[in-house]
Design a protein around this motif. Structure first.
Motif, PDB file in Angstrom:
ATOM      1  N   GLU A 196      17.852  40.054  -1.022  1.00  0.00           N
ATOM      2  CA  GLU A 196      18.010  40.914   0.144  1.00  0.00           C
ATOM      3  C   GLU A 196      18.852  42.103  -0.278  1.00  0.00           C
ATOM      4  N   GLN A 197      18.619  43.251   0.356  1.00  0.00           N
ATOM      5  CA  GLN A 197      19.336  44.462  -0.028  1.00  0.00           C
ATOM      6  C   GLN A 197      20.115  45.031   1.151  1.00  0.00           C
ATOM      7  N   LYS A 198      20.935  46.034   0.859  1.00  0.00           N
ATOM      8  CA  LYS A 198      21.780  46.715   1.847  1.00  0.00           C
ATOM      9  C   LYS A 198      22.681  45.741   2.579  1.00  0.00           C
ATOM     10  N   ILE A 199      23.226  44.803   1.811  1.00  0.00           N
ATOM     11  CA  ILE A 199      24.151  43.813   2.362  1.00  0.00           C
ATOM     12  C   ILE A 199      25.576  44.349   2.254  1.00  0.00           C
ATOM     13  N   GLU A 200      26.377  44.074   3.251  1.00  0.00           N
ATOM     14  CA  GLU A 200      27.764  44.507   3.249  1.00  0.00           C
ATOM     15  C   GLU A 200      28.647  43.413   2.658  1.00  0.00           C
ATOM     16  N   LEU A 201      29.466  43.777   1.670  1.00  0.00           N
ATOM     17  CA  LEU A 201      30.499  42.888   1.134  1.00  0.00           C
ATOM     18  C   LEU A 201      31.836  43.527   1.495  1.00  0.00           C
ATOM     19  N   ASN A 202      32.386  43.112   2.629  1.00  0.00           N
ATOM     20  CA  ASN A 202      33.527  43.802   3.222  1.00  0.00           C
ATOM     21  C   ASN A 202      33.170  45.267   3.432  1.00  0.00           C
ATOM     22  N   SER A 203      33.791  46.206   2.720  1.00  0.00           N
ATOM     23  CA  SER A 203      33.521  47.610   3.016  1.00  0.00           C
ATOM     24  C   SER A 203      32.344  48.193   2.238  1.00  0.00           C
ATOM     25  N   SER A 204      31.837  47.460   1.229  1.00  0.00           N
ATOM     26  CA  SER A 204      30.684  47.954   0.479  1.00  0.00           C
ATOM     27  C   SER A 204      29.414  47.625   1.241  1.00  0.00           C
ATOM     28  N   LYS A 205      28.628  48.638   1.574  1.00  0.00           N
ATOM     29  CA  LYS A 205      27.479  48.432   2.455  1.00  0.00           C
ATOM     30  C   LYS A 205      26.139  48.550   1.737  1.00  0.00           C
ATOM     31  N   ASN A 206      26.157  48.575   0.423  1.00  0.00           N
ATOM     32  CA  ASN A 206      24.892  48.797  -0.284  1.00  0.00           C
ATOM     33  C   ASN A 206      24.734  47.836  -1.455  1.00  0.00           C
ATOM     34  N   THR A 207      24.896  46.535  -1.194  1.00  0.00           N
ATOM     35  CA  THR A 207      24.775  45.519  -2.230  1.00  0.00           C
ATOM     36  C   THR A 207      23.437  44.805  -2.126  1.00  0.00           C
ATOM     37  N   LEU A 208      22.799  44.609  -3.255  1.00  0.00           N
ATOM     38  CA  LEU A 208      21.603  43.772  -3.323  1.00  0.00           C
ATOM     39  C   LEU A 208      22.030  42.413  -3.850  1.00  0.00           C
ATOM     40  N   ILE A 209      21.637  41.345  -3.157  1.00  0.00           N
ATOM     41  CA  ILE A 209      21.976  39.989  -3.578  1.00  0.00           C
ATOM     42  C   ILE A 209      20.697  39.220  -3.859  1.00  0.00           C
ATOM     43  N   SER A 210      20.585  38.708  -5.086  1.00  0.00           N
ATOM     44  CA  SER A 210      19.452  37.856  -5.444  1.00  0.00           C
ATOM     45  C   SER A 210      19.962  36.458  -5.768  1.00  0.00           C
ATOM     46  N   ARG A 211      19.015  35.519  -5.828  1.00  0.00           N
ATOM     47  CA  ARG A 211      19.396  34.125  -6.086  1.00  0.00           C
ATOM     48  C   ARG A 211      18.571  33.593  -7.262  1.00  0.00           C
ATOM     49  N   THR A 212      19.081  33.807  -8.454  1.00  0.00           N
ATOM     50  CA  THR A 212      18.399  33.268  -9.644  1.00  0.00           C
ATOM     51  C   THR A 212      19.451  32.556 -10.490  1.00  0.00           C
ATOM     52  N   GLY A 213      19.859  33.132 -11.607  1.00  0.00           N
ATOM     53  CA  GLY A 213      20.935  32.534 -12.390  1.00  0.00           C
ATOM     54  C   GLY A 213      20.507  32.117 -13.779  1.00  0.00           C
ATOM     55  N   TYR A 214      21.500  31.945 -14.644  1.00  0.00           N
ATOM     56  CA  TYR A 214      21.265  31.679 -16.064  1.00  0.00           C
ATOM     57  C   TYR A 214      22.154  30.529 -16.536  1.00  0.00           C
ATOM     58  N   THR A 215      22.517  29.635 -15.587  1.00  0.00           N
ATOM     59  CA  THR A 215      23.487  28.586 -15.920  1.00  0.00           C
ATOM     60  C   THR A 215      22.994  27.175 -15.621  1.00  0.00           C
ATOM     61  N   GLY A 216      21.887  27.060 -14.897  1.00  0.00           N
ATOM     62  CA  GLY A 216      21.456  25.739 -14.446  1.00  0.00           C
ATOM     63  C   GLY A 216      22.094  25.329 -13.135  1.00  0.00           C
ATOM     64  N   GLU A 217      22.908  26.209 -12.571  1.00  0.00           N
ATOM     65  CA  GLU A 217      23.555  25.959 -11.277  1.00  0.00           C
ATOM     66  C   GLU A 217      23.000  26.915 -10.234  1.00  0.00           C
ATOM     67  N   ASP A 218      23.272  26.607  -8.964  1.00  0.00           N
ATOM     68  CA  ASP A 218      22.930  27.539  -7.898  1.00  0.00           C
ATOM     69  C   ASP A 218      23.845  28.749  -8.017  1.00  0.00           C
ATOM     70  N   GLY A 219      23.364  29.893  -7.585  1.00  0.00           N
ATOM     71  CA  GLY A 219      24.210  31.072  -7.631  1.00  0.00           C
ATOM     72  C   GLY A 219      23.469  32.336  -7.274  1.00  0.00           C
ATOM     73  N   PHE A 220      24.200  33.440  -7.334  1.00  0.00           N
ATOM     74  CA  PHE A 220      23.689  34.724  -6.868  1.00  0.00           C
ATOM     75  C   PHE A 220      24.060  35.827  -7.852  1.00  0.00           C
ATOM     76  N   GLU A 221      23.304  36.923  -7.780  1.00  0.00           N
ATOM     77  CA  GLU A 221      23.612  38.135  -8.513  1.00  0.00           C
ATOM     78  C   GLU A 221      23.916  39.235  -7.506  1.00  0.00           C
ATOM     79  N   LEU A 222      24.984  39.967  -7.747  1.00  0.00           N
ATOM     80  CA  LEU A 222      25.401  41.045  -6.852  1.00  0.00           C
ATOM     81  C   LEU A 222      25.211  42.374  -7.568  1.00  0.00           C
ATOM     82  N   TYR A 223      24.191  43.123  -7.162  1.00  0.00           N
ATOM     83  CA  TYR A 223      23.960  44.469  -7.692  1.00  0.00           C
ATOM     84  C   TYR A 223      24.604  45.446  -6.715  1.00  0.00           C
ATOM     85  N   LEU A 224      25.605  46.176  -7.185  1.00  0.00           N
ATOM     86  CA  LEU A 224      26.357  47.033  -6.278  1.00  0.00           C
ATOM     87  C   LEU A 224      26.705  48.339  -6.981  1.00  0.00           C
TER      88      LEU A 224
END
Length: 371
Positions: free
Chosen positions: A182-210
């Motif tokens: 999903e894109q254009k997510i707000e992380l506190n005051s940052s309003k233009n973050t893209l969050i994906s759910r993939t990962g490179y560890t074998g665990e659940d997790g997210f990537e924050l493109y900001l």
């Protein structure tokens, strides 16, 4: 945190370089980037991701934006997987190959809509991928832009990743499914973050493109919420336990995606022909002489990249491409490129480590699975 000085020389710096300098974090040259191997110890960071939550600076990764009405057609011609099967806000694992089937890079492709995509490349390969994509541009109506410098990237991984990130994310993270974003997510005051759910560890997790300028602020927020900073060392042990290939070692210009064991991402029968398709089709139909396998040590010893692999009778049959002492399994594990006749699960092999032959056997991947 490791406090052994900083790298010197003309290395590229991520948006977190100022944080590293302030904390006196030791940095190394990683593909031309100044990056941390560890903050608090590789094993401690590894265990934090397996049991709690850790964060990684992945801002050295490359982002290339493809826009225009022919974007899908263009990408489908360059990559092994079927881009036409993607839906909006989805992420697909892919490989760029040469005509001979050798891997140029393995990448993640993000589809925003039919006329906009991102190609996320490995850090050391960004310029190579950028040049390749420009070179292969034919008559398609597209535009390419290397937006890497404008973007910071933080990966948050571990069983507590969602609960920690949810405290600052404006969207319900349950709505972001695996291999979606999903894109254009707000992380506190940052309003233009893209969050994906993939990962490179074998665990659940997210990537924050900001935005690059927002990276350190969000990094500090996540630290305050209890995430442990993690370096390249634990990232490597985690991905190896998960059986995930590292470009340049387990996949390369000489190790095709078929040989590397990622044939699931090679669609040789898709309607759009792609670069390297015929070579990979022949590999799939006729077989290959070497392939990447997983192995575990049966005796004390840590396998390392480039160690020789021997058969039970001492014949040289291949080479270790990745190896480590697994923090989770408490044994040596690795991947090796070996002759296919020795690749059956359970086959006894030997790893030649500093002139000592150490017993091992071929095993299935991933090495580590959540209970």
């Amino acid at each position: 945190m490791s406090r052994e000085g900083e790298v010197v020389g003309d290395l590229k710096k991520t948006p977190l370089f100022g944080f590293y300098q302030n904390q006196k974090v030791k940095l190394v040259d990683f593909g031309g980037w100044a990056m941390p191997i560890q903050f608090n110890g590789i094993i401690k960071e590894h265990q934090a991701v397996r049991n709690e939550v850790g964060i990684f600076d992945c801002s050295h990764m490359g982002e290339i934006e493809v826009t225009g009405p022919d974007s899908e057609q263009y990408l489908n011609r360059l990559v092994t997987n079927n881009v036409s099967k993607m839906t909006n806000n989805s992420v697909q694992y892919n490989v760029f190959c040469s005509e001979t089937g050798g891997a140029i890079d393995d990448v993640m492709i993000y589809r925003f809509d039919a006329s906009k995509y991102w190609v996320v490349s490995n850090a050391s390969n960004t310029e190579k991928v950028w040049d390749w994509m420009q070179k292969q541009h034919e008559n398609e109506e597209i535009e390419l832009e290397n937006i890497s410098a404008a973007i910071g990237l933080i990966a948050i991984q571990g069983p507590q990743a969602q609960s920690v990130l949810q405290q600052i994310a404006s969207v319900d993270l349950d709505t972001i499914k695996r291999h979606k974003f999903e894109q254009k997510i707000e992380l506190n005051s940052s309003k233009n973050t893209l969050i994906s759910r993939t990962g490179y560890t074998g665990e659940d997790g997210f990537e924050l493109y900001l935005p690059a300028a927002e990276t350190e602020r969000v990094w500090q927020l996540l630290l305050e919420l209890g995430a442990m900073p993690c370096g390249l060392g634990s990232r490597d042990t985690l991905r190896l336990e998960a059986g995930l290939p590292l470009y340049g070692q387990d996949m390369s210009a000489d190790i095709s995606p078929i040989m590397a064991g990622v044939g699931f991402a090679v669609k040789t029968k898709k309607s759009t022909s792609f670069i390297g398709q015929e070579a990979l089709r022949l590999q799939r139909e006729e077989g290959v002489t070497q392939k990447i396998v997983g192995f575990e040590m049966l005796e004390r010893g840590i396998p390392r990249h480039d160690y020789q692999v021997l058969s039970e009778d001492g014949t040289e049959i291949g080479v270790v491409t990745s190896g480590t002492q697994s923090p989770s399994l408490q044994k040596g594990i690795g991947m090796a490129l070996i002759a296919v006749e020795y690749s059956e699960i359970g086959t006894p092999i030997q790893i030649l480590a500093r002139n000592k032959k150490i017993a091992a056997k071929v095993v299935t991947k991933p090495f580590y699975k959540k209970a």
